[in-house]
Design a protein around this motif. Structure first.
Motif, mmCIF file in Angstrom:
data_model
loop_
_atom_site.group_PDB
_atom_site.id
_atom_site.type_symbol
_atom_site.label_atom_id
_atom_site.label_comp_id
_atom_site.label_asym_id
_atom_site.label_seq_id
_atom_site.Cartn_x
_atom_site.Cartn_y
_atom_site.Cartn_z
ATOM 1 N N ILE A 94 -44.777 5.887 -1.977
ATOM 2 C CA ILE A 94 -43.361 5.540 -1.716
ATOM 3 C C ILE A 94 -42.599 6.058 -2.545
ATOM 4 C CG2 ILE A 94 -41.915 3.693 -1.635
ATOM 5 C CD1 ILE A 94 -43.876 3.335 0.407
ATOM 6 N N LEU A 95 -41.480 7.225 -1.585
ATOM 7 C CA LEU A 95 -40.474 7.841 -2.444
ATOM 8 C C LEU A 95 -39.246 7.377 -1.923
ATOM 9 C CD1 LEU A 95 -39.688 10.159 -4.360
ATOM 10 C CD2 LEU A 95 -39.933 11.592 -2.435
ATOM 11 N N THR A 96 -38.489 7.184 -2.977
ATOM 12 C CA THR A 96 -37.118 6.462 -2.254
ATOM 13 C C THR A 96 -35.905 6.675 -3.382
ATOM 14 O OG1 THR A 96 -36.165 4.594 -1.467
ATOM 15 C CG2 THR A 96 -37.306 4.023 -3.502
ATOM 16 N N ALA A 97 -34.930 6.585 -2.955
ATOM 17 C CA ALA A 97 -33.548 6.844 -3.693
ATOM 18 C C ALA A 97 -32.672 5.501 -3.693
ATOM 19 C CB ALA A 97 -32.813 7.959 -3.028
ATOM 20 N N THR A 98 -32.123 5.270 -4.805
ATOM 21 C CA THR A 98 -31.433 4.196 -5.248
ATOM 22 C C THR A 98 -30.111 4.348 -5.532
ATOM 23 O OG1 THR A 98 -31.436 1.807 -5.508
ATOM 24 C CG2 THR A 98 -32.455 3.479 -7.326
ATOM 25 N N SER A 99 -29.061 3.500 -4.946
ATOM 26 C CA SER A 99 -27.726 3.656 -5.649
ATOM 27 C C SER A 99 -27.710 2.317 -6.499
ATOM 28 C CB SER A 99 -26.688 3.815 -4.749
ATOM 29 O OG SER A 99 -26.673 2.808 -3.720
ATOM 30 N N GLY A 100 -28.881 1.311 -6.544
ATOM 31 C CA GLY A 100 -28.616 0.396 -7.408
ATOM 32 C C GLY A 100 -29.560 -0.717 -7.186
ATOM 33 N N ASP A 101 -29.667 -1.258 -6.071
ATOM 34 C CA ASP A 101 -30.272 -2.452 -5.752
ATOM 35 C C ASP A 101 -31.749 -2.312 -4.948
ATOM 36 O OD1 ASP A 101 -28.452 -4.287 -6.780
ATOM 37 O OD2 ASP A 101 -27.380 -4.387 -5.169
ATOM 38 N N THR A 102 -31.657 -1.243 -4.064
ATOM 39 C CA THR A 102 -33.034 -0.877 -3.466
ATOM 40 C C THR A 102 -34.133 -0.745 -4.499
ATOM 41 O OG1 THR A 102 -31.860 0.311 -1.620
ATOM 42 C CG2 THR A 102 -34.238 0.787 -1.942
ATOM 43 N N GLY A 103 -33.648 0.151 -5.449
ATOM 44 C CA GLY A 103 -34.877 0.440 -6.530
ATOM 45 C C GLY A 103 -35.608 -0.958 -7.243
ATOM 46 N N ASN A 127 -53.402 0.839 -3.930
ATOM 47 C CA ASN A 127 -53.472 1.970 -2.985
ATOM 48 C C ASN A 127 -51.967 2.719 -2.725
ATOM 49 O OD1 ASN A 127 -56.217 2.398 -2.661
ATOM 50 N ND2 ASN A 127 -56.167 0.819 -1.188
ATOM 51 N N VAL A 128 -51.185 1.891 -3.645
ATOM 52 C CA VAL A 128 -49.478 2.431 -3.367
ATOM 53 C C VAL A 128 -49.121 2.933 -4.890
ATOM 54 C CG1 VAL A 128 -47.298 1.633 -2.639
ATOM 55 C CG2 VAL A 128 -49.230 0.935 -1.517
ATOM 56 N N ASP A 129 -48.430 4.281 -4.639
ATOM 57 C CA ASP A 129 -47.777 4.712 -6.032
ATOM 58 C C ASP A 129 -46.372 4.586 -5.256
ATOM 59 O OD1 ASP A 129 -49.830 5.181 -7.733
ATOM 60 O OD2 ASP A 129 -50.191 7.137 -7.028
ATOM 61 N N VAL A 130 -45.507 4.382 -6.400
ATOM 62 C CA VAL A 130 -43.846 4.156 -6.185
ATOM 63 C C VAL A 130 -43.016 5.230 -6.977
ATOM 64 C CG1 VAL A 130 -41.969 2.773 -5.975
ATOM 65 C CG2 VAL A 130 -44.245 1.900 -5.302
ATOM 66 N N VAL A 131 -42.394 6.085 -6.354
ATOM 67 C CA VAL A 131 -41.368 7.184 -7.160
ATOM 68 C C VAL A 131 -40.048 6.561 -6.833
ATOM 69 C CG1 VAL A 131 -40.712 9.149 -7.759
ATOM 70 C CG2 VAL A 131 -43.181 8.487 -7.477
ATOM 71 N N ILE A 132 -39.155 6.204 -7.751
ATOM 72 C CA ILE A 132 -37.572 5.796 -7.353
ATOM 73 C C ILE A 132 -36.887 6.807 -8.083
ATOM 74 C CG2 ILE A 132 -36.075 3.954 -7.621
ATOM 75 C CD1 ILE A 132 -38.476 2.062 -7.544
ATOM 76 N N LEU A 133 -36.040 7.456 -7.384
ATOM 77 C CA LEU A 133 -34.939 8.467 -8.000
ATOM 78 C C LEU A 133 -33.582 7.466 -8.040
ATOM 79 C CD1 LEU A 133 -35.560 11.562 -5.689
ATOM 80 C CD2 LEU A 133 -36.841 10.813 -7.830
ATOM 81 N N TYR A 134 -32.880 7.860 -9.122
ATOM 82 C CA TYR A 134 -31.620 7.139 -9.003
ATOM 83 C C TYR A 134 -30.585 7.771 -9.773
ATOM 84 C CZ TYR A 134 -33.004 5.406 -13.756
ATOM 85 O OH TYR A 134 -33.308 5.446 -15.097
ATOM 86 N N PRO A 135 -29.258 7.907 -9.635
ATOM 87 C CA PRO A 135 -28.501 8.771 -10.550
ATOM 88 C C PRO A 135 -28.123 8.378 -11.847
ATOM 89 C CG PRO A 135 -27.128 7.314 -8.662
ATOM 90 C CD PRO A 135 -28.665 7.083 -8.687
ATOM 91 N N GLU A 136 -28.627 9.178 -12.678
ATOM 92 C CA GLU A 136 -28.437 8.692 -14.119
ATOM 93 C C GLU A 136 -27.107 8.390 -14.652
ATOM 94 O OE1 GLU A 136 -30.066 10.697 -18.273
ATOM 95 O OE2 GLU A 136 -29.208 11.943 -17.233
ATOM 96 N N GLY A 137 -26.899 6.997 -15.234
ATOM 97 C CA GLY A 137 -25.593 6.565 -15.704
ATOM 98 C C GLY A 137 -24.632 6.007 -14.714
ATOM 99 N N LYS A 138 -25.363 6.020 -13.462
ATOM 100 C CA LYS A 138 -24.550 5.613 -12.261
ATOM 101 C C LYS A 138 -24.854 4.231 -11.700
ATOM 102 C CE LYS A 138 -22.472 10.203 -11.160
ATOM 103 N NZ LYS A 138 -23.217 10.888 -12.297
ATOM 104 N N ILE A 139 -25.754 3.553 -12.261
ATOM 105 C CA ILE A 139 -25.991 2.097 -11.781
ATOM 106 C C ILE A 139 -25.872 1.342 -13.187
ATOM 107 C CG2 ILE A 139 -27.645 3.089 -10.336
ATOM 108 C CD1 ILE A 139 -29.936 1.907 -12.015
ATOM 109 N N SER A 140 -25.803 -0.007 -13.005
ATOM 110 C CA SER A 140 -25.406 -0.998 -13.976
ATOM 111 C C SER A 140 -26.686 -0.915 -15.048
ATOM 112 C CB SER A 140 -24.878 -2.179 -13.790
ATOM 113 O OG SER A 140 -25.997 -3.165 -13.427
ATOM 114 N N ASN A 141 -26.566 -1.096 -16.250
ATOM 115 C CA ASN A 141 -27.634 -1.297 -17.146
ATOM 116 C C ASN A 141 -28.757 -2.433 -16.717
ATOM 117 O OD1 ASN A 141 -28.773 -0.868 -19.915
ATOM 118 N ND2 ASN A 141 -28.005 -2.828 -20.241
ATOM 119 N N ALA A 152 -25.619 12.732 -8.378
ATOM 120 C CA ALA A 152 -24.950 11.549 -7.678
ATOM 121 C C ALA A 152 -26.077 11.011 -6.828
ATOM 122 C CB ALA A 152 -23.732 11.955 -6.759
ATOM 123 N N PHE A 153 -25.892 9.840 -6.093
ATOM 124 C CA PHE A 153 -26.930 9.326 -5.271
ATOM 125 C C PHE A 153 -27.249 10.075 -4.062
ATOM 126 C CE2 PHE A 153 -27.579 6.804 -1.367
ATOM 127 C CZ PHE A 153 -29.086 6.390 -1.659
#
Length: 427
Positions: free
Chosen positions: A128-137, A149-163, A184-185
């Motif tokens: 699973i490769l997905t991008a998130t702007s916050g909540d999807t991840g 049988n599932v690997d997950v890779v999540i991309l997100y914009p560094e410093g642009k989601i809440s801690n 950016a996202f």
């Protein structure tokens, strides 16, 4: 269920294929060949949430998944309560799942579907490769965590989601890998699309996406629009206006599908922050994405929404007038003021839901019943909510248990060659 590729109508797939592929040729989105309205929506609204949702998804998907109702019950193990704000306005709270956001519904249903398909031999190992702007991840990470049988890779914009958003999904490890992209996202989304266009990556690691581009996530979200109307008093069900905080526009698409199924909705309103490509398009007819700006409502910091082609496709297929779609946008300053206004009414909301409320509040007509979607718990944005409202929100256990954990993310430039190497070198 048959679905076609919006960009290439000759590509027609089953529901199972669409879930497995995510995207069609030329990065095209899959769309149902037909959406048949229910004969008796009122009878449907009388059912409990999980039972009704099973019937909705069975109606849409058909017989491809024999134990579909069981999967729905496993996925929807929490509710979507409707909170009354005033005599004509209600908040649909979609944040009572394990990661405190609306995306728990779609991510968990997708995970259930993929697990069921794998168990009957419909595909082996997937990534699973997905991008998130916050909540999807967070929703995706927790839905697929330790799934065989599932690997997950999540991309997100560094410093642009809440801690706290970051801590919720970047501390799991195991089969969950997270990448902090220095961009950016929209750049994260572009990297995901580039991976799907690369046969070596796509075929080599069994690539799939859990963004709202995946049809299983989208269809799951249809169900809570029916749940919102079901919770309204009967006399308020005939003139409902939904206001949807919009980033990638999957949530709005799901609501429109609900209306196509026969749910009575007088109007849909899309509410955005200053990343307002769609509101400007609806006002001027010109599609003119601007550079993405970081805002308080970071999950809506999207200038090129992936799901917008599905919205226009549905309006075209149904013969609806796009001019009937309401819209509005708020700046951060306006969002802060609206949060205080809503708090004065006795309801505490975070920036995304607040934007939906404010745009709704200025749009309602006499006799309307307004429902705005609250897509995340205020606690996920505790720092800003506390500052703006002058309060001290308690942290739910889902957040407090991870607040001090180490973030395991890998930093990366917005460079596809670097991402490709990272994906193919999975140990």
């Amino acid at each position: 269920m048959k679905l076609y590729n919006i960009k290439d109508h000759s590509e027609v797939v089953s529901f199972a294929q669409a879930v497995r592929q995510g995207l069609g040729r030329n990065q095209g989105l899959f769309f149902p060949e037909e959406i048949v309205p229910f004969d008796d929506v009122d009878a449907l609204l009388d059912l409990p949430f999980v039972e009704r949702s099973g019937k909705i998804l069975r109606h849409l998907i058909g017989d491809e998944i024999p134990n579909l109702e069981e999967l729905v019950a496993n996925a929807f193990a929490f509710g979507a309560p409707l909170a009354k704000v005033d005599d004509r306005t209600y908040a649909l709270e979609l944040f009572h799942g394990p990661t405190l956001a609306f995306k728990d519904f779609g991510a968990r249903f997708m995970a259930q579907c993929l697990s069921a398909l794998a168990s009957r031999g419909d595909g082996g190992k997937i990534t699973i490769l997905t991008a998130t702007s916050g909540d999807t991840g967070a929703a995706v990470a927790h839905a697929f965590y330790n799934l065989p049988n599932v690997d997950v890779v999540i991309l997100y914009p560094e410093g642009k989601i809440s801690n706290l958003q970051e801590k919720l999904f970047c501390t799991l490890g195991g089969n969950i890998r997270t990448v902090a992209v220095k961009a950016a996202f929209d750049d994260c989304q572009a990297l995901v699309k580039a991976a799907f266009d690369d046969p070596e990556v796509r075929d080599g690691i069994g690539l799939n996406s859990a963004n709202s581009i995946n049809i299983s996530r989208l269809l799951a979200q249809v169900c809570y629009y029916f749940e919102a109307v079901a919770q309204l008093p009967a006399e308020k069900r005939n003139s409902v206006v939904f206001s949807v905080p919009s980033g990638n526009f999957g949530d709005l698409t799901a609501g429109l599908i609900a209306m196509a199924l026969g749910l009575k909705v007088r109007k849909f309103i899309t509410a955005t922050n200053v990343n307002d490509t769609v509101p400007r398009f609806l006002a001027t007819g010109e599609w003119d994405p601007h550079p993405t700006q970081a805002t308080l409502s970071n999950a809506m910091d999207v200038s090129r929404p992936n799901n917008w082609p599905r919205v226009t496709e549905l309006f075209s297929v149904k013969g609806w007038d796009l001019g009937n779609l309401g819209y509005g946008r708020l700046t951060d300053a306006e969002t802060e003021e609206a949060m205080r206004e809503l708090q004065a009414k006795g309801y505490t909301s975070e920036p995304h839901g607040t934007i939906a409320w404010k745009v709704l509040d200025s749009s309602l007509q006499d006799g309307d019943t307004g429902v705005f979607l609250c897509t995340a718990s205020p606690a996920k944005f505790k720092e800003n909510v506390d500052r703006i409202l002058g309060i001290d929100l308690p942290l739910p256990e889902a957040l407090s248990s991870r607040a001090d954990m180490k973030v395991l993310s890998v930093p990366m430039a917005a460079d596809f060659a670097e991402l490709k190497k990272f994906l193919l070198n999975r140990k």
